[in-house]
Enzyme design. Structure first.
Site, PDB file in Angstrom:
ATOM      1  N   CYS A  29       0.870  -1.193   0.000  1.00  0.00           N
ATOM      2  CA  CYS A  29       0.000   0.000   0.000  1.00  0.00           C
ATOM      3  C   CYS A  29       0.896   1.229   0.000  1.00  0.00           C
ATOM      4  CB  CYS A  29      -0.923   0.002   1.200  1.00  0.00           C
ATOM      5  SG  CYS A  29      -1.916  -1.499   1.397  1.00  0.00           S
ATOM      6  N   GLY A  76       4.640   6.970  -1.210  1.00  0.00           N
ATOM      7  CA  GLY A  76       5.978   6.412  -1.070  1.00  0.00           C
ATOM      8  C   GLY A  76       6.748   6.761   0.180  1.00  0.00           C
ATOM      9  N   ASP A 130       0.938  -0.765   4.835  1.00  0.00           N
ATOM     10  CA  ASP A 130       0.589   0.517   5.453  1.00  0.00           C
ATOM     11  C   ASP A 130      -0.895   0.696   5.169  1.00  0.00           C
ATOM     12  OD1 ASP A 130       0.624   2.957   6.643  1.00  0.00           O
ATOM     13  OD2 ASP A 130       1.847   3.955   5.139  1.00  0.00           O
ATOM     14  N   CYS A 185      -2.284   4.005  10.917  1.00  0.00           N
ATOM     15  CA  CYS A 185      -2.193   5.268  11.674  1.00  0.00           C
ATOM     16  C   CYS A 185      -3.533   5.489  12.375  1.00  0.00           C
ATOM     17  CB  CYS A 185      -1.820   6.441  10.771  1.00  0.00           C
ATOM     18  SG  CYS A 185      -2.865   6.670   9.320  1.00  0.00           S
TER      19      CYS A 185
END
Length: 434
Positions: A238, A242, A308, A361
């Site tokens: 994912c 970047g 991610d 996150c």
């Protein structure tokens, strides 16, 4: 513009956000377009006020016993800016461009009321429907955790070891007030005041030459905990723009195979220029084309698959306080489904003895520990690497860091209150040998 004039402008912007139901960034942009006389410092000051109101949207209204835009701004000045009644009254004197004078009720509220005794979701400034989830993670500490998630974040930078060293970058960025981050061995931090504009890091020579990247310390640590090594085959499943791909590339020292892809090809647009600037030359960016699988040639050969994961972003509320008030339960359900799918997809790429680094996150249990539990129940042959083993990557700081984070059998959770980072969950899941 005077401070009082900025305050009036902030009230107008908050009113636009509340009445028109538009994102804060759009409301600020529209205000700036309609008031071109305002300089960059004025716009930054007004934006700072607006973001702070959104940080204290619920508690400020509670303190003022009023949900108008003016009340929220006045309450914020007391709660977030720490201003007393006299200071607030001096700004609200009714002069040209200044807010109207305080009423007796406003003066009394500012002098006597606090958020003490308010319901948790009001004292912590988050949507009421999230209270049970936050209580599940933080218990009685959820108010303190939420308040920390509402405070303004610093600007964190990661030194790219392919191009520079931390000592060099620290000296070069001294004029911006850069200091070392407390945990990441590659991080620099620039603290920002309430009205401060973000420094022009992108114009700095260190950035232009690829020596530094903007990246929260928690994100840096998440990449570090993945344990990417030179010579490995690593897939960033994912990759988005970047950020973590660049960190992985530096950890691999240009050796091995780094593959970056994302289900949303639009998210990948900036990655090519960033990889080039950072000097990451062993990366293969695979952009989805139609129904073709960009990773069709890879089966059970990856040492590491980094996920991610798409998530609600609750861990980044301090950077985007507007997002928490626009978040709805349906969004959480969608993200949980997306996470399940990407976790199950990763299985086909991991070789025996390889690992999946699952990162969000978010601070919500459904996206974190519950997601990992579900994965382990669906997929055989995988175990979670104990958090203490994962944190050993911090060497001499591992013990102190372990005392700061929340640990569970499924992984570790960083929070602004405990670690000074954004909220990040990290779980390293290892595939057993045959």
């Amino acid at each position: 513009m005077t401070p009082a004039a900025r305050l009036s402008a902030a009230i107008d912007v908050i009113d636009a956000i509340e009445t028109q139901r538009i994102p804060a960034a759009k409301a600020l942009k529209e205000w700036g377009t309609a008031h071109r006389f305002a300089g960059s410092g004025d716009r930054a000051g007004i934006a700072g006020l607006v973001w702070d109101v959104l940080r204290r949207r619920a508690s400020s209204a509670w303190v003022m016993e009023d949900e108008t835009s003016r009340a929220r701004v006045l309450g914020m000045l007391k709660l977030e800016r720490g201003m007393d009644v006299a200071d607030i009254e001096a700004m609200c004197d009714g002069s040209r461009f200044a807010p109207a004078p305080l009423s007796d009720a406003e003066r009394k509220a500012l002098a006597s009321r606090t958020a003490a005794g308010a319901p948790a979701h009001i004292a912590g400034d988050y949507p009421e429907w999230l209270d049970s989830q936050l209580a599940d993670v933080f218990g009685d500490g959820r108010i303190a955790e939420a308040v920390a998630m509402a405070s303004r974040a610093p600007l964190d930078l990661r030194v790219n070891t392919l191009k520079s060293k931390r000592e060099k970058a620290l000296a070069s960025l001294k004029h911006l007030g850069a200091t070392e981050t407390p945990w990441s061995p590659l991080g620099l931090r620039i603290e920002l005041g309430a009205d401060a504009r973000n420094p022009g890091v992108h114009a700095e020579e260190d950035f232009i030459k690829g020596g530094i990247e903007v990246q929260d310390e928690g994100s840096q640590l998440a990449a570090l905990f993945s344990g990417a090594k030179p010579g490995e085959q690593v897939i960033d499943l994912c990759a988005g723009a970047g950020g973590k791909t660049l960190a992985l590339g530096a950890m691999m020292q240009g050796k091995g195979r780094l593959i970056a892809t994302d289900a949303d090809k639009r998210q990948l647009a900036p990655i090519h220029e960033r990889l080039s600037r950072a000097g990451v030359h062993n990366a293969d960016v695979r952009t989805p084309k139609g129904d073709e699988d960009p990773l069709a040639d890879i089966r059970a050969s990856a040492d590491l698959v980094l996920i991610d994961a798409p998530c609600t972003g609750t861990g980044t509320w301090r950077r985007n306080p507007d997002a928490k008030w626009r978040m709805r339960p349906g969004a959480l359900e969608v993200r949980v489904k997306d996470q399940q799918e990407v976790l199950d997809r990763a299985v086909q790429f991991v070789k025996p003895g390889g690992r999946i680094a699952y990162v969000t996150c978010s601070v919500l249990p459904q996206e974190n520990r519950e997601q990992v539990k579900g994965f382990l129940a669906r997929q055989s042959g995988f175990t979670v690497v104990p958090p203490e083993q994962v944190m050993s990557a911090l060497w001499d700081k591992a013990e102190d860091f372990a005392a700061a984070v929340y640990q569970s059998p499924e992984g570790l959770l960083m929070t602004p209150r405990k670690t000074g980072t954004d909220g990040f969950f990290v779980s390293i899941i290892k595939r057993s040998q045959p």
